[in-house]
Design a protein around this motif. Structure first.
Motif, PDB file in Angstrom:
ATOM      1  N   ALA A   2      -5.118 -20.858  20.225  1.00 59.99           N
ATOM      2  CA  ALA A   2      -3.725 -21.228  19.926  1.00 59.99           C
ATOM      3  C   ALA A   2      -3.606 -22.753  19.811  1.00 59.99           C
ATOM      4  O   ALA A   2      -4.422 -23.500  20.339  1.00 59.99           O
ATOM      5  CB  ALA A   2      -2.836 -20.720  21.046  1.00 59.99           C
ATOM      6  N   PHE A   4      -2.117 -26.284  20.690  1.00 59.64           N
ATOM      7  CA  PHE A   4      -1.367 -26.930  21.762  1.00 59.64           C
ATOM      8  C   PHE A   4      -1.694 -28.410  21.817  1.00 59.64           C
ATOM      9  O   PHE A   4      -2.642 -28.871  21.190  1.00 59.64           O
ATOM     10  CB  PHE A   4      -1.596 -26.259  23.123  1.00 59.64           C
ATOM     11  CG  PHE A   4      -3.043 -26.186  23.562  1.00 59.64           C
ATOM     12  CD1 PHE A   4      -3.703 -24.974  23.564  1.00 59.64           C
ATOM     13  CD2 PHE A   4      -3.713 -27.322  24.003  1.00 59.64           C
ATOM     14  CE1 PHE A   4      -5.026 -24.902  23.998  1.00 59.64           C
ATOM     15  CE2 PHE A   4      -5.033 -27.244  24.435  1.00 59.64           C
ATOM     16  CZ  PHE A   4      -5.687 -26.030  24.427  1.00 59.64           C
ATOM     17  N   ARG A  10      -0.145 -26.791  27.779  1.00 63.89           N
ATOM     18  CA  ARG A  10       0.695 -25.900  28.606  1.00 63.89           C
ATOM     19  C   ARG A  10       1.479 -24.962  27.704  1.00 63.89           C
ATOM     20  O   ARG A  10       1.643 -25.227  26.519  1.00 63.89           O
ATOM     21  CB  ARG A  10       1.638 -26.704  29.504  1.00 63.89           C
ATOM     22  CG  ARG A  10       2.759 -27.422  28.801  1.00 63.89           C
ATOM     23  CD  ARG A  10       3.640 -28.179  29.786  1.00 63.89           C
ATOM     24  NE  ARG A  10       3.033 -29.403  30.224  1.00 63.89           N
ATOM     25  CZ  ARG A  10       3.550 -30.632  29.977  1.00 63.89           C
ATOM     26  NH1 ARG A  10       4.705 -30.772  29.349  1.00 63.89           N
ATOM     27  NH2 ARG A  10       2.936 -31.707  30.390  1.00 63.89           N
ATOM     28  N   LEU A  11       1.936 -23.843  28.289  1.00 64.07           N
ATOM     29  CA  LEU A  11       2.630 -22.823  27.505  1.00 64.07           C
ATOM     30  C   LEU A  11       3.731 -22.187  28.341  1.00 64.07           C
ATOM     31  O   LEU A  11       3.543 -21.908  29.531  1.00 64.07           O
ATOM     32  CB  LEU A  11       1.618 -21.732  27.104  1.00 64.07           C
ATOM     33  CG  LEU A  11       2.147 -20.533  26.326  1.00 64.07           C
ATOM     34  CD1 LEU A  11       2.626 -20.937  24.928  1.00 64.07           C
ATOM     35  CD2 LEU A  11       1.065 -19.455  26.201  1.00 64.07           C
ATOM     36  N   LEU A  13       6.018 -18.894  28.524  1.00 64.66           N
ATOM     37  CA  LEU A  13       6.173 -17.517  28.024  1.00 64.66           C
ATOM     38  C   LEU A  13       7.517 -16.985  28.522  1.00 64.66           C
ATOM     39  O   LEU A  13       7.748 -16.935  29.735  1.00 64.66           O
ATOM     40  CB  LEU A  13       5.050 -16.631  28.575  1.00 64.66           C
ATOM     41  CG  LEU A  13       3.634 -17.029  28.172  1.00 64.66           C
ATOM     42  CD1 LEU A  13       2.618 -16.422  29.121  1.00 64.66           C
ATOM     43  CD2 LEU A  13       3.366 -16.563  26.745  1.00 64.66           C
ATOM     44  N   LYS A  71      -3.861 -13.724  28.824  1.00 65.61           N
ATOM     45  CA  LYS A  71      -3.048 -14.733  28.111  1.00 65.61           C
ATOM     46  C   LYS A  71      -3.650 -16.126  28.301  1.00 65.61           C
ATOM     47  O   LYS A  71      -3.714 -16.930  27.349  1.00 65.61           O
ATOM     48  CB  LYS A  71      -1.620 -14.686  28.684  1.00 65.61           C
ATOM     49  CG  LYS A  71      -0.595 -15.214  27.781  1.00 65.61           C
ATOM     50  CD  LYS A  71      -0.285 -14.233  26.657  1.00 65.61           C
ATOM     51  CE  LYS A  71       0.370 -14.948  25.496  1.00 65.61           C
ATOM     52  NZ  LYS A  71       0.496 -14.100  24.311  1.00 65.61           N
ATOM     53  N   GLU A  74      -6.764 -16.422  26.225  1.00 65.72           N
ATOM     54  CA  GLU A  74      -6.422 -16.509  24.787  1.00 65.72           C
ATOM     55  C   GLU A  74      -5.849 -17.892  24.460  1.00 65.72           C
ATOM     56  O   GLU A  74      -6.306 -18.559  23.519  1.00 65.72           O
ATOM     57  CB  GLU A  74      -5.396 -15.411  24.480  1.00 65.72           C
ATOM     58  CG  GLU A  74      -4.870 -15.383  23.070  1.00 65.72           C
ATOM     59  CD  GLU A  74      -3.583 -14.553  22.990  1.00 65.72           C
ATOM     60  OE1 GLU A  74      -3.576 -13.396  23.453  1.00 65.72           O
ATOM     61  OE2 GLU A  74      -2.580 -15.095  22.492  1.00 65.72           O
ATOM     62  N   PHE A  75      -4.902 -18.358  25.253  1.00 70.64           N
ATOM     63  CA  PHE A  75      -4.223 -19.617  24.924  1.00 70.64           C
ATOM     64  C   PHE A  75      -5.170 -20.813  25.007  1.00 70.64           C
ATOM     65  O   PHE A  75      -5.143 -21.705  24.152  1.00 70.64           O
ATOM     66  CB  PHE A  75      -3.018 -19.823  25.852  1.00 70.64           C
ATOM     67  CG  PHE A  75      -2.269 -21.099  25.573  1.00 70.64           C
ATOM     68  CD1 PHE A  75      -1.559 -21.258  24.384  1.00 70.64           C
ATOM     69  CD2 PHE A  75      -2.286 -22.162  26.471  1.00 70.64           C
ATOM     70  CE1 PHE A  75      -0.884 -22.438  24.102  1.00 70.64           C
ATOM     71  CE2 PHE A  75      -1.616 -23.343  26.193  1.00 70.64           C
ATOM     72  CZ  PHE A  75      -0.903 -23.482  25.010  1.00 70.64           C
TER      73      PHE A  75
END
Ligand SMILES: O=C(O)CCC(=O)C(=O)O
Ligand SMILES: [Fe+2]
Length: 417
Positions: A2, A4, A10-11, A13, A71, A74-75
């Protein structure tokens, strides 16, 4: 991988966990938490659940850990295996905060590579304060919303802090991940489970009745709250703010005449009855944690329980004023701590007022029965999962796990048997 900001990966959700899941974890924390690692903080770790005869309560965590780990991998585009290093419910009460830091900033935390914070309740409703801020990068502020998750690297690219809690109790599920297999939490937990769960998987109440760890883990010390004279037992305080009183058999109280903290601590582990005003419930709970767990289950499931209580005629409630004289004389109410401090720490209005209003003994009686079914079902599932966990050296959701012979219970509600 992904996209970023590599300087500050950072993410956020939104709605990653269902509200039902948040409520189940809240039930577990409100029933089982101990004093935490900093002032005004409470925590529930998986190893603590296992050590206190509540190993079955780790099951609701398992699918969440699986999903969050997937997650994170993946991220961050992980091309290596990640291990869960720590899983725990953490709540912060009035006065707690944390200054700027990164999560790997101490020598004993160097193994932490990634953090996931799952928010289980709401700022502005369940507590005030408690915003999460990052020093650099965007977005810089996260306001806790139940079901949201924030994931970030545990290193100095994500220096962050949390505002002081000014009221209520802020609850999160915190997960840390490591690349280092020697810090794999699962192997340690499986070893503990192996010691606690026998080969005989017959489900008896003794399989899931909570047994306290050392008493001082459940004592909120006044030293944590400057200006206060005394502390409190956590289980007593959580119930006191909801209008319950603990009644002990006189013999249990008489075994020590001291009113010291030590004496109160001992009482937390003794059999007791619950009362509201002059009404006392006939059933004896084996200790304060058992009483607390059943009450918290009742509030978690109130709306579902109301649907089935109509059929319950057999209410084992004794009005204290009508109780047999020998029983009335032998039971004494005891406060296990400082009422004012308990109300300051756990008495947030939005949480307490509704619970006072909804109470009814018929629903409570139904909760006792449904709690037994919920616990027994989870225990069977645990016993069925454990051999798979041992052979894979990993705790995961075992697909299509059939648990034959168990009453069909969905999230604690008895549907059929
Ligand atoms: O709860 C949060 O938002 C972050 C907590 C935190 O920074 C920590 O526990 O290290
Ligand atoms: Fe942190």
């Amino acid at each position: 991988m992904a996209e970023f900001d590599t300087n500050h990966p950072r993410l956020h959700l939104h709605n990653f966990l269902s509200l039902q899941t948040c409520k189940e974890l809240e039930f577990i924390h409100n029933s089982c938490s101990t004093v935490g690692y900093r002032p005004n903080v409470f925590s529930t770790t998986l190893s603590h659940l296992i050590a206190t005869n509540c190993a079955h309560l780790i099951l609701p965590f398992v699918p969440i850990r699986d999903r969050v780990k997937e997650k994170v991998e993946e991220f961050f585009g992980c091309e290596f295996e990640l291990f869960v290093e720590f899983t725990g419910l953490i709540s912060w009460c009035k006065g707690s905060s944390i200054g700027w830091h990164s999560d790997d900033s101490r020598s004993y935390l160097k193994q932490r590579d990634f953090t996931a914070v799952c928010y289980l309740n709401n700022q502005g409703k369940d507590f005030n304060g408690g915003g999460l801020h990052f020093q650099s990068g965007k977005p810089s502020t996260f306001l806790p919303v139940a079901g949201d998750v924030v994931i970030y690297t545990a290193d100095s690219r994500n220096i962050h802090c949390v505002d002081e809690i000014t009221a209520g109790e802020r609850l999160t599920l915190n997960l840390w991940f490591s690349r280092d297999a020697s810090h794999d939490e699962d192997r340690k937990l499986i070893a503990l489970l192996g010691q606690c769960i026998g080969l005989d998987i017959e489900v008896k109440p003794s399989s899931y009745l909570p047994l306290p760890a050392s008493c001082n883990m459940y004592w909120f010390s006044a030293a944590e709250a400057p200006g206060q004279q005394s502390g409190f037992g956590i289980s007593w305080a959580r119930l006191y703010v909801l209008g319950y009183t603990f009644y002990f058999h006189e013999d249990e109280i008489r075994s020590s005449t001291s009113t010291s903290e030590c004496h109160l601590l001992e009482l937390l582990a003794k059999p007791l009855r619950l009362a509201r005003g002059s009404e006392i419930y006939e059933k004896e709970f084996i200790n304060s944690l058992h009483a607390l767990q059943v009450v918290q289950f009742y509030y978690w499931q109130t709306s579902e329980l109301q649907k089935i209580t109509a059929e319950n005629e057999d209410l084992s409630i004794l009005l204290l004023k009508q109780a047999l004289p020998e029983m009335r004389n032998s039971l004494k109410s005891v406060n296990l701590g400082d009422e004012v401090l308990a109300a300051t720490v756990f008495g947030h209005k939005s949480c307490v007022v509704n619970k006072h209003l909804v109470f009814d003994w018929a629903g409570f009686f139904a909760a006792v029965v449904a709690w037994e079914s919920y616990s027994a079902e989870l225990y069977k599932k645990l016993c069925a999962s454990l051999p798979h966990w041992i052979s894979h050296e990993s705790i995961f959701c075992v697909p299509d796990l059939e648990v034959p012979g168990v009453a069909l219970v969905t999230r604690g509600i008895l549907l059929s048997s």
